[in-house]
Design a protein around this motif. Structure first.
Motif, mmCIF file in Angstrom:
data_model
loop_
_atom_site.group_PDB
_atom_site.id
_atom_site.type_symbol
_atom_site.label_atom_id
_atom_site.label_comp_id
_atom_site.label_asym_id
_atom_site.label_seq_id
_atom_site.Cartn_x
_atom_site.Cartn_y
_atom_site.Cartn_z
ATOM 1 N N VAL A 119 5.030 53.834 38.409
ATOM 2 C CA VAL A 119 3.705 54.193 38.922
ATOM 3 C C VAL A 119 3.434 53.432 40.217
ATOM 4 N N TYR A 142 -6.832 56.717 37.997
ATOM 5 C CA TYR A 142 -5.952 56.727 36.830
ATOM 6 C C TYR A 142 -6.546 55.860 35.710
ATOM 7 N N TYR A 153 1.764 59.912 32.540
ATOM 8 C CA TYR A 153 1.786 59.554 33.963
ATOM 9 C C TYR A 153 2.748 60.472 34.721
ATOM 10 N N GLN A 202 4.115 60.034 37.447
ATOM 11 C CA GLN A 202 5.176 59.267 38.099
ATOM 12 C C GLN A 202 6.395 59.168 37.196
#
Ligand SMILES: NC(=O)c1ccc[n+]([C@@H]2O[C@H](COP(=O)([O-])OP(=O)(O)OC[C@H]3O[C@@H](n4cnc5c(N)ncnc54)[C@H](O)[C@@H]3O)[C@@H](O)[C@H]2O)c1
Length: 354
Positions: free
Chosen positions: A29, A52, A85, A87
């Motif tokens: 992230v 986030y 997430y 990422q």
């Protein structure tokens, strides 16, 4: 302030870890967000972390999730990102797509329900580094921000399109663009800096053109405009239909007024150019066309012709050398986000300063 990338990564990583991410995910992230800053896309950099954190606390973003395979026909893959997430989900989806494209010559990956995938170019860069052509159509399930061409209110997101093409003997062509006139985060950045925005980005709540970024940030919201009028609008709709409806991830959540999560759906098309039988002509023609483009006389007030992807590489060279500029408002929001996760803002300051 200007901060070194390694220190910024450590600071953001600590916040992600405080939000429950394991060490690998926290690093992914942080590296992904800091890379966006390095490449000049502050709108998709560390300034996303507070959002986030709100999504985490609200339960719309889940740490440590893996993709779920919904359908697998070899060169066709349908994946559910399980609101993890982006990422980490994006990396998993991209790695799976690359393996399938290498195996079959091409692959289509329909990824739905991932949390924010950040800079879409990040995924294209990974595929291009593996020698593949990589195309992405992405929708954004969050509250709608962009008006359709000829409409005066918000109907969909900033729906990015991305095309990465490896070029022999030089860095790739990497077109990575929101279909809105700008990415939404650029309005937040302008608003945080107290700057005016150029005409053509935004309309106010009555549908009139405005240069005040507050109409893209504060309630009551106006609407962002698409890039290239009806053309960008057409691409945005294609992103919604392909990235949202076709992937199974879902389309713009028009009833969502309050939820802080941002879900992305992404349809990726990966092609191994070595498998099309055109390798020689592809390399020769791409090279000669790019040289032809670059030989174009610069127009007044421009220094030279660039290919998509070059401005980001120029930013990277400067920011790797001088550090990443972070404005006060963004840093204040990052410290506040850390505090919400019971991580001391002073600790985050210390990590960021190195
Ligand atoms: N995940 C999401 O929900 C989401 C939504 C929207 C946008 N985004 C991301 O936001 C980022 C920013 O998007 P944007 O539209 O503001 O980018 P931008 O307008 O800065 O750049 C768009 C493209 O144009 C190229 N470009 C810029 N200047 C150029 C020049 N002088 N000559 C040739 N090419 C040039 C860039 O290399 C880039 O490929 C992208 O990385 C995009 O993926 C993500």
């Amino acid at each position: 302030m200007n901060l070194r990338k390694e220190n910024l990564v450590r600071a953001i990583e600590a916040i992600a870890a405080a939000g429950g991410s394991d060490a690998r995910e926290a690093r992914l992230v942080a590296e992904n967000l800091v890379t966006a800053n390095l490449l000049g896309h502050d709108s998709h950099g560390i300034g996303m972390m507070p959002r986030y954190v709100e999504a985490l606390l609200e339960g719309g973003l889940h740490p440590n999730r893996q993709v779920e395979v919904k359908f697998d026909a070899g060169a066709l893959l349908t994946l559910d990102g399980c609101a993890g997430y982006g990422q980490s989900i994006g990396l998993q989806a991209t790695e799976m797509g690359i393996a399938r494209a290498k195996q079959h010559g091409s692959a289509i990956v329909a990824l739905g329900n991932s949390h924010h995938l950040g800079r879409i170019g990040h995924w294209a860069e990974i595929a291009v580094a593996a020698g593949l052509v990589s195309m992405h159509f992405v929708n954004v399930q969050s509250f709608a921000r962009v008006a359709p061409f000829a409409g005066a209110d918000r109907r969909f997101g900033t729906n990015p399109v991305c095309i990465g093409i490896p070029l022999e003997g030089e860095p790739p062509f990497l077109l990575d663009m929101a279909t809105s006139a700008v990415a939404q985060g650029k309005l937040r950045v302008a608003h945080n800096k107290g700057a005016k925005i150029p005409p053509g980005w935004l309309i106010d709540v009555d549908g009139n053109p405005t240069q005040d970024p507050k109409w893209g940030v504060l309630q009551p919201l106006g609407a962002m405009l698409t890039t290239g009028e009806h053309k960008g609008y057409g691409l945005a709709v294609a992103c919604e239909l392909l990235g949202g409806a076709l992937t199974g991830g879902g389309v713009t959540d028009h009833d969502n007024k309050t939820r802080r999560r941002v879900l992305n759906g992404m349809l990726s098309v990966l092609i191994d150019p070595a498998r099309l039988g055109t390798q020689k002509t592809f390399a020769r023609d791409a090279k000669s066309f790019v040289a032809w483009l670059r030989a174009s006389r610069p127009a007044p007030e421009h220094d030279r012709v660039r290919l998509a992807g070059e401005p980001e590489r120029e930013y990277r060279a400067v920011r790797e050398r001088d550090g990443v500029p972070v404005d006060e408002e963004t840093w204040k929001e990052i410290r506040a986000a850390a505090a919400k996760l019971k991580l001391s803002p002073e600790k985050v300051d210390a990590l960021a300063r190195g």
